[in-house]
Design a protein around this motif. Structure first.
Motif, PDB file in Angstrom:
ATOM      1  N   TYR A  11      -6.158   4.966   0.935  1.00 21.35           N
ATOM      2  CA  TYR A  11      -5.984   3.588   0.461  1.00 21.35           C
ATOM      3  C   TYR A  11      -4.823   3.485  -0.524  1.00 21.35           C
ATOM      4  O   TYR A  11      -4.053   2.510  -0.492  1.00 21.35           O
ATOM      5  CB  TYR A  11      -7.274   3.100  -0.195  1.00 21.35           C
ATOM      6  N   LEU A  12      -4.686   4.475  -1.411  1.00 19.89           N
ATOM      7  CA  LEU A  12      -3.564   4.464  -2.351  1.00 19.89           C
ATOM      8  C   LEU A  12      -2.234   4.551  -1.619  1.00 19.89           C
ATOM      9  O   LEU A  12      -1.259   3.870  -1.979  1.00 19.89           O
ATOM     10  CB  LEU A  12      -3.700   5.630  -3.339  1.00 19.89           C
ATOM     11  N   TYR A  13      -2.178   5.396  -0.580  1.00 20.74           N
ATOM     12  CA  TYR A  13      -0.947   5.516   0.200  1.00 20.74           C
ATOM     13  C   TYR A  13      -0.614   4.204   0.899  1.00 20.74           C
ATOM     14  O   TYR A  13       0.543   3.751   0.891  1.00 20.74           O
ATOM     15  CB  TYR A  13      -1.096   6.639   1.228  1.00 20.74           C
ATOM     16  N   LEU A  14      -1.620   3.564   1.509  1.00 21.67           N
ATOM     17  CA  LEU A  14      -1.389   2.285   2.179  1.00 21.67           C
ATOM     18  C   LEU A  14      -0.977   1.212   1.178  1.00 21.67           C
ATOM     19  O   LEU A  14      -0.097   0.386   1.469  1.00 21.67           O
ATOM     20  CB  LEU A  14      -2.661   1.858   2.923  1.00 21.67           C
ATOM     21  N   LEU A  15      -1.607   1.215   0.014  1.00 22.21           N
ATOM     22  CA  LEU A  15      -1.253   0.245  -1.022  1.00 22.21           C
ATOM     23  C   LEU A  15       0.195   0.424  -1.460  1.00 22.21           C
ATOM     24  O   LEU A  15       0.940  -0.552  -1.605  1.00 22.21           O
ATOM     25  CB  LEU A  15      -2.200   0.402  -2.215  1.00 22.21           C
ATOM     26  N   TYR A  16       0.587   1.685  -1.654  1.00 20.77           N
ATOM     27  CA  TYR A  16       1.961   1.956  -2.094  1.00 20.77           C
ATOM     28  C   TYR A  16       2.963   1.590  -1.006  1.00 20.77           C
ATOM     29  O   TYR A  16       3.995   0.958  -1.279  1.00 20.77           O
ATOM     30  CB  TYR A  16       2.086   3.432  -2.461  1.00 20.77           C
ATOM     31  N   THR A  17       2.671   1.974   0.247  1.00 24.82           N
ATOM     32  CA  THR A  17       3.632   1.799   1.340  1.00 24.82           C
ATOM     33  C   THR A  17       3.789   0.341   1.743  1.00 24.82           C
ATOM     34  O   THR A  17       4.922  -0.140   1.933  1.00 24.82           O
ATOM     35  CB  THR A  17       3.206   2.637   2.559  1.00 24.82           C
ATOM     36  N   TYR A  18       2.681  -0.385   1.872  1.00 32.45           N
ATOM     37  CA  TYR A  18       2.737  -1.720   2.448  1.00 32.45           C
ATOM     38  C   TYR A  18       2.645  -2.854   1.420  1.00 32.45           C
ATOM     39  O   TYR A  18       2.810  -4.019   1.798  1.00 32.45           O
ATOM     40  CB  TYR A  18       1.610  -1.888   3.477  1.00 32.45           C
TER      41      TYR A  18
END
Length: 612
Positions: free
Chosen positions: A78-85
């Motif tokens: 979720y942190l990766y998706l939050l950062y990326t998108y």
């Protein structure tokens, strides 16, 4: 026209019509697939995501404690998706204001008075002062809570003094002391302390690291299934006549398994993604360039050979300081594939994992202190760095090539062990021969190394024994191990560490911890040839520069490992005792049946330890 010719033309026209229909059908299917491919991909991802959430939900309902690991992994996703998108797209939309704000902050940050950056000095001064206050309070709390307070309870301050002394030594032997840039030096030490606090003192981080160490051991255990099938009796002899497993056919075989897995991760792009993020972190905290940061990050997970391969395209244009940083990181860290061998020698897995992470950061700091940057780098942006292509066409080829490539290291390590153990016995015999002629019957090469490295070991706070005689003896033992590791190699040193713990010569938990951290690295004289051979084969045009900086790099690698041991000595108030019997069996002996029993042969496995 004959009936035969008429039938032929009808059939020929029919074939033409059939071919046209097939082409139209294929074109129709292709167009529909192109239209449906993206929605189907999203549907598939959605189904997988729903399945993962359902699985975690049932896992939580069944046992929340066992579900913590998948919950944390999902949180990282979720942190990766939050950062990326989200964060990246929002930052792009406000790029100009953010750039202007960053430039203003940078200009304020660079305010100086008579050449001294005021804000930077104030910032780091507050951090250092806060850390010292915390250390003093922590030491007092430990002393007040411990009923066995000794005169050596404040030994952690000695480890802090050792780090200061190592920095001074690095400055004195620097290739260009006047050109030292202190941001990479203090930034690397700061990052090392930060990692140490997270994994050694923060309860959640410490628990997570213990869990990670257990998972690494469990992951490496699976190699025993293939080893037992391939070698049979040699890898798992029956428990009679004190038989023991042969080291090269057990622990070292795990290197092949690990090499294949790393090759798969590289093929899938996972290694590149992780290394890029870690390199970015190092680049923006320590202040080093892209190539040297990437190499240091790679040394956390891989060996010096694999890390050098990743940055091979950049070797031709690297500055001398960057080459020195690459060599220093190679000397300071270990290969992940060798964890099993060190664990089999009795080393604590948690110490090994934290040591290689912490040494990667400080290796950059020591490198920039001993060999400062005086040239213009061409490897500044990590985003522009290109990874080397290993040329694997599919997953099966990737697994095979990785295993075959790693197998070469198994026999190379075995050959080195034969030679160096024989040399150690010869040196001990020669030293004893000389000593007896002078009236010292207990002389040995090991003792000479102990006396040579004793000042460093004492300064690092190698022993906290209450009795001064015991303290001196334990410090001498740790110094012996440090000397063996530097003059010979870390395998010999870890083997001797196991023997010392087994026969009671090194009982102190702090001495065992300091020794484990100090030995965790490839910084020994024999690796000079390996470094020159590896890098020289990759970039023959720069062999002269490799030879020029390699001695300083070896010294820097040794200092990095010893500073990591000092940081552990500062942060850890009560070291855990890792006994050799507890860890020498964890890779391939009886306790492996707990999680591999469905795959192992029905014959019970022996509970003997490795024999040398």
């Amino acid at each position: 026209m004959s009936d035969y010719e008429s039938d032929f033309e009808d059939n020929y026209e029919g074939d033409l019509n059939d071919d046209g229909i097939r082409k139209k059908a294929a074109s129709f299917v292709s167009d529909k697939w192109e239209q449906m491919k993206r929605p189907l991909w999203f549907v598939g991802i959605g189904i997988i995501a729903i399945g993962i959430h359902v699985f975690i939900g049932f896992a939580i309902a069944n046992n929340f404690h066992k579900a913590i690991a998948p919950i944390v992994m999902l949180g990282f996703v979720y942190l990766y998706l939050l950062y990326t998108y989200v964060i990246v797209r929002v930052a792009k939309s406000y790029k100009e204001p953010l750039v202007e704000t960053g430039e203003k902050v940078q200009s304020i940050w660079q305010i100086s008075f008579r050449g001294f950056p005021l804000l930077q000095l104030a910032f780091f001064g507050i951090i250092v002062a806060g850390f010292l206050v915390w250390l003093i309070i922590d030491v007092r709390q430990v002393n007040n809570s411990d009923v066995t307070v000794t005169p050596h309870s404040n030994i952690r301050f000695r480890s802090l003094l050792a780090i200061i002394c190592f920095v001074i030594i690095g400055f004195l032997i620097s290739a260009n002391p006047a050109r030292v840039k202190w941001r990479p030096v203090f930034g690397g030490i700061f990052l090392q302390f930060t990692v140490g606090l997270l994994v050694l003192r923060w309860p959640a981080g410490n628990s997570a690291f213990h869990w990670a160490a257990d998972q690494v051991v469990t992951f490496l255990d699976y190699a025993f299934v293939g080893t037992d099938f391939t070698y049979g009796f040699i890898s798992s002899p029956p428990p009679i006549c004190d038989f023991g497993s042969v080291f090269i056919f057990t622990s070292l075989q795990i290197i092949i398994y690990f090499g294949a897995i790393v090759s798969v991760l590289y093929y899938l792009g996972i290694i590149q993604a992780v290394l890029s993020k870690v390199a970015w972190l190092m680049q923006h905290t320590v202040g080093t360039t892209a190539a040297e940061s990437l190499n240091a990050a790679a040394c956390i997970f891989l060996g010096q050979t694999e890390a050098a391969i990743l940055i091979e395209p950049a070797l031709l244009t690297m500055t001398e300081s960057e080459i020195h940083a690459v060599m220093t990181a190679g000397f300071a860290c270990i290969a992940g594939s060798l964890f099993s061998a060190y664990i089999a020698f009795g080393a604590c897995p948690t110490y090994l994992l934290s040591a290689t992470v912490m040494s990667a950061a400080v290796s950059l700091a020591v490198s920039k202190l001993v060999y400062p940057e005086v040239q213009e780098s061409k490897q500044k942006r990590s985003e522009d760095f290109k990874f080397a292509n290993k040329g694997n066409n599919n997953l099966l080829e990737c697994i095979s090539n990785g295993a075959v490539h790693a197998s070469q290291f198994v026999w190379a390590i075995g050959a080195n062990l034969i030679v160096y153990i024989a040399l150690l016995a010869m040196f001990n015999t020669w030293a004893g021969f000389v000593g007896t002629r002078l009236g010292y019957d207990d002389w040995s090469f090991n003792k000479l190394m102990g006396y040579l490295f004793f000042p460093l070991a004492y300064l690092m706070g190698a022993s906290d024994a209450a009795d001064s005689h015991t303290e001196i003896q334990e410090t001498l033992r740790v110094a012996e191990l440090m000397g063996m590791k530097t003059i010979l190699n870390e395998f010999i040193a870890y083997k001797e560490l196991m023997n010392m713990k087994a026969d009671g010569r090194l009982e102190g938990a702090r001495a065992q911890m300091i020794a484990t951290y100090a030995l965790c690295g490839f910084s020994n004289i024999s690796m000079i040839g390996s470094q020159l051979g590896i890098l020289g084969a990759m970039c023959p045009r720069r062999k002269a520069i490799f030879a020029k900086v390699v001695i300083r790099a070896l010294i820097s690698g040794c200092m990095s490992c010893f500073m990591t041991a000092c940081v552990a000595g500062i942060l850890v108030s009560k070291p855990e005792a890792c006994h050799s019997n507890a860890f020498s069996n964890c890779v391939y002996l009886s306790n492996i049946t707990d999680h591999l029993s469905p795959y192992l042969p029905s014959t019970p496995m022996p509970s003997t330890t490795v024999k040398f």
